[in-house]
Design a protein around this motif. Structure first.
Motif, PDB file in Angstrom:
ATOM      1  N   GLY A  50       0.782  -1.234   0.000  1.00  0.00           N
ATOM      2  CA  GLY A  50       0.000   0.000   0.000  1.00  0.00           C
ATOM      3  C   GLY A  50       0.810   1.280   0.000  1.00  0.00           C
ATOM      4  O   GLY A  50       0.256   2.370   0.111  1.00  0.00           O
ATOM      5  N   ILE A  51       2.111   1.184  -0.130  1.00  0.00           N
ATOM      6  CA  ILE A  51       2.948   2.383  -0.230  1.00  0.00           C
ATOM      7  C   ILE A  51       2.874   2.879  -1.671  1.00  0.00           C
ATOM      8  O   ILE A  51       3.031   2.099  -2.602  1.00  0.00           O
ATOM      9  CB  ILE A  51       4.407   2.074   0.144  1.00  0.00           C
ATOM     10  N   ALA A  52       2.639   4.169  -1.839  1.00  0.00           N
ATOM     11  CA  ALA A  52       2.563   4.738  -3.190  1.00  0.00           C
ATOM     12  C   ALA A  52       3.264   6.092  -3.210  1.00  0.00           C
ATOM     13  O   ALA A  52       3.133   6.878  -2.280  1.00  0.00           O
ATOM     14  CB  ALA A  52       1.109   4.895  -3.618  1.00  0.00           C
ATOM     15  N   SER A  70       2.838  13.259  -4.476  1.00  0.00           N
ATOM     16  CA  SER A  70       2.197  12.722  -3.285  1.00  0.00           C
ATOM     17  C   SER A  70       2.850  11.406  -2.899  1.00  0.00           C
ATOM     18  O   SER A  70       3.511  10.768  -3.718  1.00  0.00           O
ATOM     19  CB  SER A  70       0.705  12.502  -3.526  1.00  0.00           C
ATOM     20  N   TYR A  71       2.673  11.037  -1.640  1.00  0.00           N
ATOM     21  CA  TYR A  71       3.046   9.710  -1.192  1.00  0.00           C
ATOM     22  C   TYR A  71       2.102   9.299  -0.079  1.00  0.00           C
ATOM     23  O   TYR A  71       1.524  10.149   0.608  1.00  0.00           O
ATOM     24  CB  TYR A  71       4.515   9.616  -0.760  1.00  0.00           C
ATOM     25  N   ARG A  72       1.899   7.990   0.045  1.00  0.00           N
ATOM     26  CA  ARG A  72       1.001   7.485   1.081  1.00  0.00           C
ATOM     27  C   ARG A  72       1.522   6.147   1.594  1.00  0.00           C
ATOM     28  O   ARG A  72       2.229   5.427   0.897  1.00  0.00           O
ATOM     29  CB  ARG A  72      -0.422   7.360   0.576  1.00  0.00           C
ATOM     30  N   GLU A  82      -1.476  10.274   3.976  1.00  0.00           N
ATOM     31  CA  GLU A  82      -1.227  10.730   2.609  1.00  0.00           C
ATOM     32  C   GLU A  82      -0.682  12.148   2.666  1.00  0.00           C
ATOM     33  O   GLU A  82      -1.228  13.005   3.355  1.00  0.00           O
ATOM     34  CB  GLU A  82      -2.493  10.704   1.770  1.00  0.00           C
ATOM     35  N   VAL A  83       0.406  12.364   1.965  1.00  0.00           N
ATOM     36  CA  VAL A  83       1.032  13.679   1.885  1.00  0.00           C
ATOM     37  C   VAL A  83       1.022  14.102   0.426  1.00  0.00           C
ATOM     38  O   VAL A  83       1.492  13.367  -0.440  1.00  0.00           O
ATOM     39  CB  VAL A  83       2.483  13.650   2.413  1.00  0.00           C
ATOM     40  N   THR A  84       0.461  15.260   0.143  1.00  0.00           N
ATOM     41  CA  THR A  84       0.564  15.863  -1.181  1.00  0.00           C
ATOM     42  C   THR A  84       1.422  17.111  -1.018  1.00  0.00           C
ATOM     43  O   THR A  84       1.414  17.752   0.036  1.00  0.00           O
ATOM     44  CB  THR A  84      -0.813  16.238  -1.762  1.00  0.00           C
TER      45      THR A  84
END
Length: 101
Positions: A50-52, A70-72, A82-84
């Motif tokens: 689930g890491i993106a 972004s990353y989550r 989630e960071v955008t």
């Protein structure tokens, strides 16, 4: 600039406690990397844990690459962080959001 952002993302991933076996054995399920060599690029990947991570860059007015991405990742407590962000001549500007897994 993109190297700095990537290094920060890597540092966050490495600093996170790896007590969950699914992160140790996770596999990349999608990956994309496009670099036109002129400040225009796009990269992203996702793991089965689930890491993106996704980012796009364009040339900036001061010679830098402007990056939006972004990353989550799963926090392991039923929530996903989630960071955008935007990184450009005005600095790094992140926004965070927690959601339920």
């Amino acid at each position: 600039m993109k190297l700095i952002v990537f290094a920060c993302l890597l540092a966050v991933a490495l600093a996170r406690p790896q007590t969950d076996e699914r992160f140790r054995s996770s596999q990349t399920v999608t990956s994309e990397n496009i670099n036109e060599g002129n400040g225009v690029f796009r990269y992203g990947f996702e793991t089965d844990a689930g890491i993106a991570v996704n980012a796009e860059g364009t040339p900036g007015i001061e010679g830098q690459s402007n990056i939006a991405g972004s990353y989550r990742f799963d926090l392991g407590n039923g929530q996903i962080m989630e960071v955008t962000y935007v990184a450009d001549e005005n600095g790094y500007r992140p926004q965070t959001r927690l959601t339920s897994a």
